[in-house]
Design an enzyme around this catalytic site. Structure first.
Site, PDB file in Angstrom:
ATOM      1  N   ARG A  69      -2.591  16.104  -8.437  1.00 34.17           N
ATOM      2  CA  ARG A  69      -3.634  15.085  -8.600  1.00 34.17           C
ATOM      3  C   ARG A  69      -4.960  15.612  -9.156  1.00 34.17           C
ATOM      4  O   ARG A  69      -5.557  14.953 -10.007  1.00 34.17           O
ATOM      5  CB  ARG A  69      -3.861  14.322  -7.290  1.00 34.17           C
ATOM      6  CG  ARG A  69      -2.591  13.596  -6.802  1.00 34.17           C
ATOM      7  CD  ARG A  69      -2.867  12.673  -5.636  1.00 34.17           C
ATOM      8  NE  ARG A  69      -3.610  11.502  -6.046  1.00 34.17           N
ATOM      9  CZ  ARG A  69      -4.897  11.316  -5.903  1.00 34.17           C
ATOM     10  NH1 ARG A  69      -5.640  12.224  -5.318  1.00 34.17           N
ATOM     11  NH2 ARG A  69      -5.458  10.233  -6.333  1.00 34.17           N
ATOM     12  N   TYR A 116       1.202  11.000  -3.101  1.00 34.85           N
ATOM     13  CA  TYR A 116       1.400  11.561  -4.440  1.00 34.85           C
ATOM     14  C   TYR A 116       1.203  13.068  -4.455  1.00 34.85           C
ATOM     15  O   TYR A 116       0.769  13.637  -5.444  1.00 34.85           O
ATOM     16  CB  TYR A 116       0.486  10.850  -5.459  1.00 34.85           C
ATOM     17  CG  TYR A 116       0.617   9.344  -5.368  1.00 34.85           C
ATOM     18  CD1 TYR A 116       1.787   8.720  -5.782  1.00 34.85           C
ATOM     19  CD2 TYR A 116      -0.384   8.556  -4.802  1.00 34.85           C
ATOM     20  CE1 TYR A 116       1.947   7.348  -5.657  1.00 34.85           C
ATOM     21  CE2 TYR A 116      -0.234   7.191  -4.664  1.00 34.85           C
ATOM     22  CZ  TYR A 116       0.938   6.589  -5.094  1.00 34.85           C
ATOM     23  OH  TYR A 116       1.094   5.236  -4.953  1.00 34.85           O
ATOM     24  N   PRO A 175       0.815  -1.212   0.000  1.00 36.55           N
ATOM     25  CA  PRO A 175       0.000   0.000   0.000  1.00 36.55           C
ATOM     26  C   PRO A 175       0.851   1.265   0.000  1.00 36.55           C
ATOM     27  O   PRO A 175       1.885   1.324   0.654  1.00 36.55           O
ATOM     28  CB  PRO A 175      -0.782  -0.112   1.312  1.00 36.55           C
ATOM     29  CG  PRO A 175       0.116  -0.912   2.203  1.00 36.55           C
ATOM     30  CD  PRO A 175       0.834  -1.880   1.303  1.00 36.55           C
ATOM     31  N   TYR A 197      -5.374  13.562 -12.472  1.00 38.63           N
ATOM     32  CA  TYR A 197      -6.274  12.402 -12.361  1.00 38.63           C
ATOM     33  C   TYR A 197      -7.726  12.795 -12.121  1.00 38.63           C
ATOM     34  O   TYR A 197      -8.533  11.939 -11.765  1.00 38.63           O
ATOM     35  CB  TYR A 197      -5.844  11.517 -11.179  1.00 38.63           C
ATOM     36  CG  TYR A 197      -4.412  11.048 -11.197  1.00 38.63           C
ATOM     37  CD1 TYR A 197      -3.934  10.252 -12.238  1.00 38.63           C
ATOM     38  CD2 TYR A 197      -3.548  11.366 -10.154  1.00 38.63           C
ATOM     39  CE1 TYR A 197      -2.625   9.801 -12.233  1.00 38.63           C
ATOM     40  CE2 TYR A 197      -2.238  10.916 -10.143  1.00 38.63           C
ATOM     41  CZ  TYR A 197      -1.784  10.140 -11.180  1.00 38.63           C
ATOM     42  OH  TYR A 197      -0.493   9.694 -11.171  1.00 38.63           O
ATOM     43  N   CYS A 223       0.523  29.348 -14.299  1.00 42.94           N
ATOM     44  CA  CYS A 223      -0.021  29.850 -15.550  1.00 42.94           C
ATOM     45  C   CYS A 223      -0.424  28.702 -16.465  1.00 42.94           C
ATOM     46  O   CYS A 223       0.233  28.391 -17.459  1.00 42.94           O
ATOM     47  CB  CYS A 223       0.978  30.781 -16.224  1.00 42.94           C
ATOM     48  SG  CYS A 223       1.030  32.352 -15.360  1.00 42.94           S
ATOM     49  N   GLU A 224      -1.465  28.062 -16.085  1.00 43.89           N
ATOM     50  CA  GLU A 224      -2.119  26.952 -16.774  1.00 43.89           C
ATOM     51  C   GLU A 224      -3.492  26.898 -16.121  1.00 43.89           C
ATOM     52  O   GLU A 224      -3.675  27.454 -15.048  1.00 43.89           O
ATOM     53  CB  GLU A 224      -1.473  25.596 -16.422  1.00 43.89           C
ATOM     54  CG  GLU A 224      -0.039  25.412 -16.770  1.00 43.89           C
ATOM     55  CD  GLU A 224       0.175  24.814 -18.137  1.00 43.89           C
ATOM     56  OE1 GLU A 224      -0.780  24.240 -18.683  1.00 43.89           O
ATOM     57  OE2 GLU A 224       1.288  24.962 -18.647  1.00 43.89           O
TER      58      GLU A 224
END
Ligand SMILES: *Cc1c(COP(=O)(O)O)cnc(C)c1O
Length: 425
Positions: A307, A365, A269, A311, A337-338
């Protein structure tokens, strides 16, 4: 995180105090939550000889690794550098499983030299392994059982189009290679992806592995990988470990009887152990009303927690500076800047510029997938241990961004270019 006297607190410490002490953005990890998750898993499977190998790619600070070691957990490393981080943190080589993919044989050799358990995920590498080590060094084989699992196409790894593992359709070829070099296979492994919804998919894979295990007489362990799901929002289905353990136990008993030996069961895990223990604390820089929505712009972004953008992950967000005010709808965005959104249409207690927002479930993550995009330094990390905060990583500075850059010798380069041109003439 709990509300005490109208303040969000972690181990009794107000979140806003942590921000005052360490600044923002800030990653905070709650050691007691990690311990709780480890214990829960150990207890659920206590009737089988289970070993937990923490997948350190989820969160790899040395302090976190040392905490895992103290809790009796080993490591699953996917790169030689992760192996080295584990060794540095004090793990014995035999406590580390090395599960790389698409690495050259040099890296496998390095892992053998370190003495860690090597997990091989393709036949060409296995051939080189057999050619080099014969029966001297045992290895584990990563199989791909071709079952569709995982919560998102980017994180499911067991299906037929996946690059991971040796296909169970290649068993004859696999056996040929093993016999040719007399390779000692001491483990079988599968990892079908993250966020497996239910026990059934997991058991389906387990049955396939038990079945195949009969053809490998010298196994010490069978590794069922991971995929344990945690709740990201209220009502999310989580993996029911007790049910899974009960059902796996029945299969395991039957297998052991036939196999004539109780092999160890390993799990790897990552998310399950550290996701809920982690919080990303950020500051609301601006509140901006547009014709469509009200944005809260914070002093962090996909460079620190990718994330949501990568995702479509849902991370709960709360306002730690205002726990009472009227709720309003906001879209919480980062400063990159996105398109850089942490959460769409969230109901938060009224956000004022300067407020501290907490992004939950940021342990897994989060930091490990962070980057310096937009030349932003990475945040500091703090570990809460027995009611006290400990700084376990300093925030980066501009010097860190420049550290490995070398000055370009422009004049020398121009002179060299001129000389070449003269010679050519
Ligand atoms: C990523 C990974 C894990 C951990 O997955 P989680 O979903 O975080 O539990 C385990 N094993 C392998 C081989 C992995 O690549």
């Amino acid at each position: 995180m709990e509300l005490i006297n109208r303040q969000y607190c972690l181990q009794g410490i107000p979140v806003t105090d942590l921000c005052k002490q360490f600044g923002t953005p800030l990653y905070v990890y709650d050691a007691s939550k990690i311990e709780q998750q480890v214990k829960h898993m150990q207890q659920a499977f206590e009737q089988m000889p289970v070993q937990i190998k923490y997948a350190l790619k989820a969160l790899n600070n040395q302090a976190i690794l040392q905490l895992m070691k103290r809790l009796g957990v080993g490591l699953d490393a996917v790169s030689i550098q992760e192996v080295e981080l584990g060794l540095k943190a004090g793990f014995e080589p035999h406590e580390i499983l090395f599960t790389p993919n698409s690495v050259g044989f040099e890296e496998i050799k390095q892992a053998v030299d370190y003495g860690v358990v090597v997990n091989i995920d393709n036949i060409s590498i296995l051939e080189q392994f057999g050619h080099t080590y014969g029966s001297d060094v045992p290895c584990c084989i990563r199989l791909n059982p071709h079952i569709m699992a995982g919560g998102h196409h980017k994180i499911s790894t067991g299906h037929i189009d996946s690059k991971f593992g040796i296909s169970i359709l290649q068993m004859r070829h696999l056996q040929r290679v093993i016999q040719t070099y007399a390779i000692r296979v001491n483990g079988l492994h599968m990892h079908t992806g993250s966020d497996i919804l239910d026990a059934e998919v997991f058991l389906q894979g387990a049955r396939i592995l038990f079945d195949i295990a009969r053809e490998f007489p010298a196994l010490d362990f069978i590794d069922f990988g991971s995929g344990f799901k945690v709740a990201y929002k209220e009502g999310d289905v989580v993996t029911d470990l007790e049910t899974l353990a009960q059902r796996l136990k029945a299969e395991y008993r039957a297998f052991s009887k036939e196999y004539g030996k109780e092999v160890e069961i390993w799990f790897e895990p990552g998310k399950y152990l550290v996701s809920e223990a982690g919080y990303l604390l950020v500051k609301a820089n601006v509140v901006k009303t547009t014709p469509a929505t009200v944005f809260v712009g914070v002093n962090s972004g996909l460079n620190h927690l990718i994330r949501p953008m990568m995702y479509d992950a849902y991370h709960e967000i709360v306002n730690a500076s205002n726990t009472e005010g009227a709720k309003r709808i906001y879209t919480v965005v980062g400063y990159i800047c996105e398109t850089d959104t942490f959460g769409w249409d969230r109901q938060l207690h009224e956000v004022r510029e300067g407020d501290i927002l907490v992004i939950l479930n940021a342990g897994a993550y989060g930091f490990t997938m962070s980057s310096n995009y937009n030349a932003r330094p990475r945040p500091a990390e703090v570990l809460l241990y027995k009611g006290k905060p400990y700084l376990i990583r300093k925030a980066e500075s501009l010097d860190d961004l420049l550290r490995n850059q070398l000055p370009m010798p422009w004049e020398e380069a121009d002179r060299a270019a001129k000389q070449t041109t003269v010679k050519e003439k």
